[in-house]
Design an enzyme around this catalytic site. Structure first.
Site, PDB file in Angstrom:
ATOM      1  N   ASN B 177       0.820  -1.201   0.000  1.00  0.00           N
ATOM      2  CA  ASN B 177       0.000   0.000   0.000  1.00  0.00           C
ATOM      3  C   ASN B 177       0.857   1.255   0.000  1.00  0.00           C
ATOM      4  O   ASN B 177       2.022   1.249   0.394  1.00  0.00           O
ATOM      5  CB  ASN B 177      -0.988  -0.017   1.174  1.00  0.00           C
ATOM      6  CG  ASN B 177      -0.264   0.054   2.512  1.00  0.00           C
ATOM      7  OD1 ASN B 177       0.063   1.144   2.991  1.00  0.00           O
ATOM      8  ND2 ASN B 177       0.016  -1.108   3.100  1.00  0.00           N
ATOM      9  N   CYS B 243     -11.183  -8.277  -3.780  1.00  0.00           N
ATOM     10  CA  CYS B 243      -9.769  -8.401  -3.438  1.00  0.00           C
ATOM     11  C   CYS B 243      -8.936  -8.266  -4.690  1.00  0.00           C
ATOM     12  O   CYS B 243      -9.407  -8.457  -5.808  1.00  0.00           O
ATOM     13  CB  CYS B 243      -9.466  -9.714  -2.734  1.00  0.00           C
ATOM     14  SG  CYS B 243      -9.646 -11.173  -3.765  1.00  0.00           S
ATOM     15  N   CYS B 296      10.969  18.461  -4.607  1.00  0.00           N
ATOM     16  CA  CYS B 296      10.285  17.355  -3.920  1.00  0.00           C
ATOM     17  C   CYS B 296       9.631  17.853  -2.620  1.00  0.00           C
ATOM     18  O   CYS B 296      10.202  18.694  -1.921  1.00  0.00           O
ATOM     19  CB  CYS B 296      11.295  16.245  -3.597  1.00  0.00           C
ATOM     20  SG  CYS B 296      10.566  14.846  -2.715  1.00  0.00           S
TER      21      CYS B 296
END
Lengths: 400, 400
Positions: B177, B243, B296
């Site tokens: 994730n 899923c 960044c």
């Protein structure tokens, strides 16, 4: 003398220990068989993540996996992982062939565990795999396929080892020597059986897979060895105190690419790659296709070629992928591929490999920048219609 | 009432059963520790095939592997195989981080076995790995690294978890994730720790690895996600009855490529690839490198960039590989790579993905021939000095 009470106490203690030992013992645990594959998303469903391939639009009918039988020849560093992946994917039936025993020296590759040292590889593999997925049917053969009698039996099991006595759907070669590859090639040509060859080099840092459809693509005898072997297997090398190097990484990658292409072939998704190489030092993955050699030494290969051409002539619109590459003699290039034709295995074996111990030769050329054999560099623009060489294009690609 | 003799017979029977059960029980078998790695070619030496890498001229000093510590974050389909490969290679020490439990739904990927269902992943993994190779030191953490307190602890273990209290040599991200990836990125930027990110798409047919050297290459926050995630992990998806798909093949290949590059990085052989993709449908393996983004969002990344540039200015001859690619906004091409800059994760998340259930999006573009988003095709020749586009070159390469 012990009293009855003491003996009873001893029995109770032993019974408890036995139960604890049984609980710890993995071979007494495991899961029940599952009648029908389900897509249900629950923690207890071992197939939910595979059936999700349908919802994701990758595979039309994943359940078909159960109809297929695959033969895995050689259950070593690549074959064992190949068998495990197919087992976890829920393949219908697996045929395993090997004559070797598990040794602690195999522990630097995936799959086998220390307590299996001394067991036959097929027996050890079957036990682990059946435990992981009891829905898969297994058939194991603990013999060397290259002896005359075993070869006949091997061929009959390829022809009749399917779930209902039909031929297997695919043969996967995961052997580590030239002789066994030639035996598989001979058997598959004779019965017109598609198979995928695989190999890992003796220096452990390159490997390949190659789909062989008799008569349609080059067989293993058509274009002598991309994998060069001296017909000496690990056992012989070991007696001389020399062994090939191996890595779980390279073998895991080759097994993964092999089974991925097997799934694509069986379940009809994506493109099945004809030849895919893996060069670990540079993460380079050459691909190509090769036509069969009309003058192949194997008469069954030539017969399959004839049949294939007749079939093509009758049905010219059939969806056969065009194989573009022509045979090229001794061309070497940045792809690290050598297309070889009309060259015997002996020619290749005799090339110099000064850093290696006697009896070992590299299965693959080193990357171009390390090549020291002058007659192999240069060339390579014979087939370019626009006059631009493969080398030029590679240089441009690299500069991007 | 049973006689003393009967009780004695019962005891003998139980003792025999217990011994048999103990013999069968894998956790009571195993091998002894090995003090020094040996090159001796005997069946009982689990390191012979690895030490052979020296004789083959691939690695100068394989024994150094024991000096290194690697942290594996996420012990799922990729992380567990990664940890097993490193264990079998004889790595010095492994730190394992995960907060999940093993489930039968994990059985379609390598490593875990049915009897481990219900155990924590790090605990189950440690037991198996310690059994496979008792020479490896293990440290496991059964928690989610993204909570404030755990994050601090995680960072301290990266800094001090080496064999002698020093920082680990490399961090491998095998999480599933976005949030966890960002946590690893943040920690590694703050302590200037090199790491390799890995990922597999939700449709199970593509994956990648990416080496991140803070200040020298793009960090995970510099060029928002080649992997697009919606900050929803598997657990959340499952509650909705949906899923992600997964395959042991894709995950095995990604783990193999990840550990192979880890070995090259640690043992200094071959070339460590900065970014390597794997597209299973076409067996396509794009590579590239990316410079860090001077703007960044992560201030520690910008600090590392400054340090790196200062170091470069002081020591201009140091052997740093040239990173050629410039940032390109929304270029799409046959390589299947999208170079993204100045685009937030939200922008990417909002792209249409009509075939997928709510809450899921593809981490990778489909192969070019399937692309349906017009603004992504075309373009791509801005960086060609000779005016030839990547598309043109790809077309030529294909026609060879």
């Amino acid at each position: 003398m012990a009293s009855v009470e003491e003996l009873r106490a001893k029995i109770q203690q032993l019974e408890e220990e036995l139960q604890a030992e049984k609980d710890r013992n993995v071979s007494s645990a495991g899961r029940q068989k599952i009648e029908t594959m389900s897509s249900e998303v629950v923690d207890s469903n071992p197939y939910s993540r595979l059936m999700a391939l349908k919802r994701m639009g990758i595979v039309d009918n994943y359940e078909r996996i159960r109809d297929f039988t695959v033969a895995v020849v050689g259950v070593g560093g690549v074959g064992s992982v190949t068998a495990e992946m197919l087992t976890r994917c829920g393949i219908g039936k697996l045929l395993l062939f090997d004559y070797d025993k598990v040794e602690l020296a195999n522990m630097n590759r995936l799959f086998f565990q220390p307590h299996q040292a001394g067991m036959s590889k097929v027996q050890a593999a079957e036990k682990t795999l059946r435990y992981i997925n009891p829905d898969v049917e297994f058939e194991t053969h603990n013999y060397n396929i290259t002896t005359m009698e075993n070869f006949k039996h091997f061929m009959s099991r390829i022809q009749n080892g399917g779930r209902n006595g039909e031929a297997v759907n695919l043969v996967l070669s995961c052997v580590d020597n030239f002789e066994a590859r030639m035996a598989i090639n001979m058997a598959c040509n004779e019965i017109n059986q598609n198979w995928i060859e695989s190999g890992v080099s003796e220096n452990a840092v390159s490997g390949h897979i190659q789909l062989i459809k008799p008569g349609e693509t080059a067989c293993f005898a058509c274009a002598p060895p991309l994998v060069v072997a001296e017909n000496i297997d690990e056992k012989t090398l070991k007696r001389e105190g020399v062994c090939a190097a191996s890595l779980p990484t390279t073998m895991g990658v080759v097994a993964g690419l092999l089974v991925q292409n097997t799934l694509k072939y069986l379940l009809e998704f994506g493109n099945v790659t004809h030849y895919l190489g893996y060069s670990a030092l540079t993460d380079f993955f050459p691909t190509m296709s090769m036509k069969p050699n009309p003058t192949c030494d194997d008469s069954f290969c030539r017969k399959c070629q004839e049949e294939f051409q007749n079939q093509q002539a009758l049905n010219p619109s059939s969806e056969v992928e065009e194989i573009k590459e022509e045979e090229v003699v001794h061309e070497a290039n940045d792809w690290g591929i050598e297309l070889v034709a009309e060259t015997s295995a002996d020619d290749l074996v005799s090339k110099p490999a000064p850093e290696l111990a006697s009896g070992i030769s590299y299965a693959y050329d080193k990357p171009a920048e390390q090549q020291q054999i002058p007659e192999r560099s240069g060339g390579g623009d014979e087939n370019q219609e626009d006059g631009e060489s493969l080398d030029d294009l590679m240089a441009k690609m690299k500069s991007l």
